[in-house]
Every structure is written in C-alpha cells, then in structure tokens.
Design a protein around this motif. Structure first.
Motif, mmCIF file in Angstrom:
data_model
loop_
_atom_site.group_PDB
_atom_site.id
_atom_site.type_symbol
_atom_site.label_atom_id
_atom_site.label_comp_id
_atom_site.label_asym_id
_atom_site.label_seq_id
_atom_site.Cartn_x
_atom_site.Cartn_y
_atom_site.Cartn_z
ATOM 1 N N MET A 36 0.825 -1.200 0.000
ATOM 2 C CA MET A 36 0.000 0.000 0.000
ATOM 3 C C MET A 36 0.869 1.264 0.000
ATOM 4 O O MET A 36 0.619 2.206 -0.764
ATOM 5 C CB MET A 36 -0.924 0.017 1.219
ATOM 6 N N ILE A 37 1.890 1.276 0.842
ATOM 7 C CA ILE A 37 2.762 2.450 0.913
ATOM 8 C C ILE A 37 3.570 2.585 -0.366
ATOM 9 O O ILE A 37 3.702 3.684 -0.921
ATOM 10 C CB ILE A 37 3.683 2.363 2.146
ATOM 11 N N ALA A 38 4.097 1.483 -0.874
ATOM 12 C CA ALA A 38 4.866 1.536 -2.115
ATOM 13 C C ALA A 38 4.010 2.059 -3.269
ATOM 14 O O ALA A 38 4.476 2.826 -4.118
ATOM 15 C CB ALA A 38 5.421 0.159 -2.458
ATOM 16 N N GLY A 39 2.746 1.663 -3.311
ATOM 17 C CA GLY A 39 1.853 2.135 -4.362
ATOM 18 C C GLY A 39 1.609 3.629 -4.281
ATOM 19 O O GLY A 39 1.604 4.325 -5.304
ATOM 20 N N ARG A 40 1.416 4.121 -3.048
ATOM 21 C CA ARG A 40 1.214 5.562 -2.869
ATOM 22 C C ARG A 40 2.466 6.326 -3.297
ATOM 23 O O ARG A 40 2.381 7.352 -3.977
ATOM 24 C CB ARG A 40 0.879 5.853 -1.405
ATOM 25 N N LEU A 41 3.628 5.824 -2.904
ATOM 26 C CA LEU A 41 4.883 6.474 -3.291
ATOM 27 C C LEU A 41 5.055 6.474 -4.808
ATOM 28 O O LEU A 41 5.485 7.470 -5.395
ATOM 29 C CB LEU A 41 6.072 5.776 -2.636
ATOM 30 N N ALA A 42 4.733 5.363 -5.449
ATOM 31 C CA ALA A 42 4.896 5.269 -6.900
ATOM 32 C C ALA A 42 4.005 6.271 -7.618
ATOM 33 O O ALA A 42 4.424 6.915 -8.589
ATOM 34 C CB ALA A 42 4.587 3.845 -7.371
ATOM 35 N N ARG A 43 2.765 6.423 -7.149
ATOM 36 C CA ARG A 43 1.853 7.384 -7.781
ATOM 37 C C ARG A 43 2.344 8.814 -7.586
ATOM 38 O O ARG A 43 2.272 9.637 -8.508
ATOM 39 C CB ARG A 43 0.438 7.215 -7.223
ATOM 40 N N THR A 44 2.837 9.108 -6.387
ATOM 41 C CA THR A 44 3.368 10.445 -6.119
ATOM 42 C C THR A 44 4.597 10.718 -6.971
ATOM 43 O O THR A 44 4.752 11.803 -7.550
ATOM 44 C CB THR A 44 3.725 10.590 -4.628
ATOM 45 N N TRP A 45 5.490 9.719 -7.086
ATOM 46 C CA TRP A 45 6.710 9.914 -7.857
ATOM 47 C C TRP A 45 6.405 10.053 -9.344
ATOM 48 O O TRP A 45 7.064 10.816 -10.054
ATOM 49 C CB TRP A 45 7.675 8.767 -7.602
ATOM 50 N N GLU A 46 5.377 9.347 -9.828
ATOM 51 C CA GLU A 46 4.985 9.481 -11.232
ATOM 52 C C GLU A 46 4.544 10.913 -11.518
ATOM 53 O O GLU A 46 4.922 11.506 -12.539
ATOM 54 C CB GLU A 46 3.854 8.506 -11.546
ATOM 55 N N ARG A 47 3.752 11.502 -10.610
ATOM 56 C CA ARG A 47 3.307 12.879 -10.787
ATOM 57 C C ARG A 47 4.482 13.851 -10.702
ATOM 58 O O ARG A 47 4.607 14.774 -11.506
ATOM 59 C CB ARG A 47 2.271 13.232 -9.710
ATOM 60 N N ARG A 48 5.369 13.638 -9.743
ATOM 61 C CA ARG A 48 6.516 14.536 -9.582
ATOM 62 C C ARG A 48 7.484 14.410 -10.754
ATOM 63 O O ARG A 48 8.091 15.406 -11.171
ATOM 64 C CB ARG A 48 7.246 14.243 -8.270
ATOM 65 N N THR A 49 7.644 13.204 -11.298
ATOM 66 C CA THR A 49 8.521 13.026 -12.456
ATOM 67 C C THR A 49 8.020 13.851 -13.628
ATOM 68 O O THR A 49 8.808 14.468 -14.357
ATOM 69 C CB THR A 49 8.587 11.538 -12.844
ATOM 70 N N GLU A 50 6.711 13.883 -13.824
ATOM 71 C CA GLU A 50 6.123 14.707 -14.886
ATOM 72 C C GLU A 50 6.375 16.186 -14.615
ATOM 73 O O GLU A 50 6.747 16.942 -15.521
ATOM 74 C CB GLU A 50 4.620 14.424 -14.960
ATOM 75 N N ASP A 51 6.201 16.607 -13.368
ATOM 76 C CA ASP A 51 6.433 18.009 -13.011
ATOM 77 C C ASP A 51 7.901 18.390 -13.189
ATOM 78 O O ASP A 51 8.217 19.501 -13.632
ATOM 79 C CB ASP A 51 6.012 18.269 -11.561
#
Length: 222
Positions: free
Chosen positions: A20-35
């Motif tokens: 669950m935590i890894a999934g949340r981190l992955a989604r956040t990092w995907e958004r930040r990578t785009e930014d």
C-alpha cells in the motif's frame, strides 16, 4: 489522514508488506517526475540556472545504502543523465554539443526568449551560441556555420516571428541545421512554420527532458 489510513490497514509493517505504501509512493513519484520533466518543479542549478562550466564536486563516495525498505529516488536523475551524455561527448571530442540561438529583431523583442532557450538547453548539457547582433534570413546561414552548432532555435517575439520566422527557419534548414526549434507556442501559424522547417516548439511547461534527449539523439550524442 494518511497516518490514519496506515493504522486502519494494520499499521506500518502491514502496509509495507501489502504494497500500500509503495503504491502511494509510486503514484506520487509518477506525478513529480512529470512536473520535473516539465520544470514545474524546478531544481536550481540543474533544470533552472545550470552552469555548464562548473567544476564537479570532489568528495568521498557515499556509503552503499542498506538494501530493502522504501525505494530511493533522486529528483535530478533525468537531467543528470542528459548532462552525463554531454560530459562524455566533451571528453571524447573536446567540445560540448551546441545549439545556435537565432535572435531575431530588436533586443527588446528577443531577450526574454533567448534567456529562456539558454536556460532550457543548458539544462541538458547543450552549450548555447548566439551572435552579438540579431540575425535575419540573409545573415543566419553564415552565423550558423560560424557557431559550430548542428541544431538551432529561433528566439523572438510573436510579432517578429510573424515577419521573419518562416524565412529564417528555411534558411537554417538550407544551411544544414539538423533540427530547428522555435521558442514559444506556434498558435495559428503552426502549419506555416512547420512547412518552412520548424521541427519543434519549446515553451514553458513543455517536456524539457524529451526535448533535450531528442536533441542529443539528433546530434548523435551517445
């Protein structure tokens, strides 16, 4: 709310095991990578205000991190990979890859976009070269040849683009430019500019990592 969600899932250890935590981190990092790629999240000295002549930091290697646990990410990785390609090219050839900034019209018209383009291309390790005076369709080919660059970027105001961009882009292509960028959005004149030889439009919010990676590919920078 996030802490309560973790507690509701059985605590930190259970949330780690379930992913669950890894999934949340992955989604956040995907958004930040785009930014990061679009420079909406700037990194001073990397994606903004880079300094190509800055000597590398000399220090002892960081200790090897302990394996396992949460993923480790570096927010400047994409730009550092681009800079590494440029550094290797400099070592192999004695020069960095270059882009010629074709400043059109009076200083007041082109200064802002020259500064924007310089900041953008240098973030990828691409040295920017410009003439001390503005160029036009008659002078740009000779100026481009003097620069030693293989790609170019038009820089000026929208009004000046309307008068000169198509002719200058065509002259650059005839002079051997592998790619011609234009600093700014094309608006209604996209088809005309593309037909004249403009390959790419660079502007605030564009995918800088993609633009820079593609530029290095075109210049055959490994």
């Amino acid at each position: 709310a996030w802490f309560q969600e973790i507690e509701g899932a059985g605590g930190q250890a259970a949330s780690l095991r379930s992913g669950m935590i890894a999934g949340r981190l992955a989604r956040t990092w995907e958004r930040r990578t785009e930014d990061l790629a679009r420079r909406r999240e700037p990194i001073t000295g990397v994606s903004e205000f880079p300094h190509l002549a800055e000597p590398p930091v000399q220090r002892e290697p960081a200790p090897t991190p302990i394996g396992g646990g949460l993923p480790r990410v570096r927010r400047d990785d994409a730009y550092e990979r681009l800079r590494s390609r440029s550094d290797d090219h400099l070592t192999a050839s004695g020069a960095r890859p270059k882009v010629f900034l074709a400043a059109l019209g009076p200083v007041a018209a082109h200064t802002a976009r020259v500064a924007f383009a310089a900041n953008l291309f240098q973030a990828g390790g691409i040295e920017t070269v410009a003439e001390p005076a503005p160029v036009d369709a008659e002078s740009v080919a000779e100026a481009f040849a003097r620069s030693g660059a293989r790609i170019a970027c038009l820089c000026s105001s929208d009004a000046v683009y309307g008068e000169q961009a198509a002719a200058v882009a065509a002259a650059l292509k005839s002079a051997g430019a592998l790619r011609v960028h234009l600093a700014g959005k094309p608006g209604e004149r996209r088809e005309e500019l593309v037909a004249a030889g403009v390959d790419s439009f660079v502007f605030a919010g564009c995918d800088a990592v993609e633009v820079l990676s593609s530029a290095l590919d075109v210049m055959e920078v490994a």
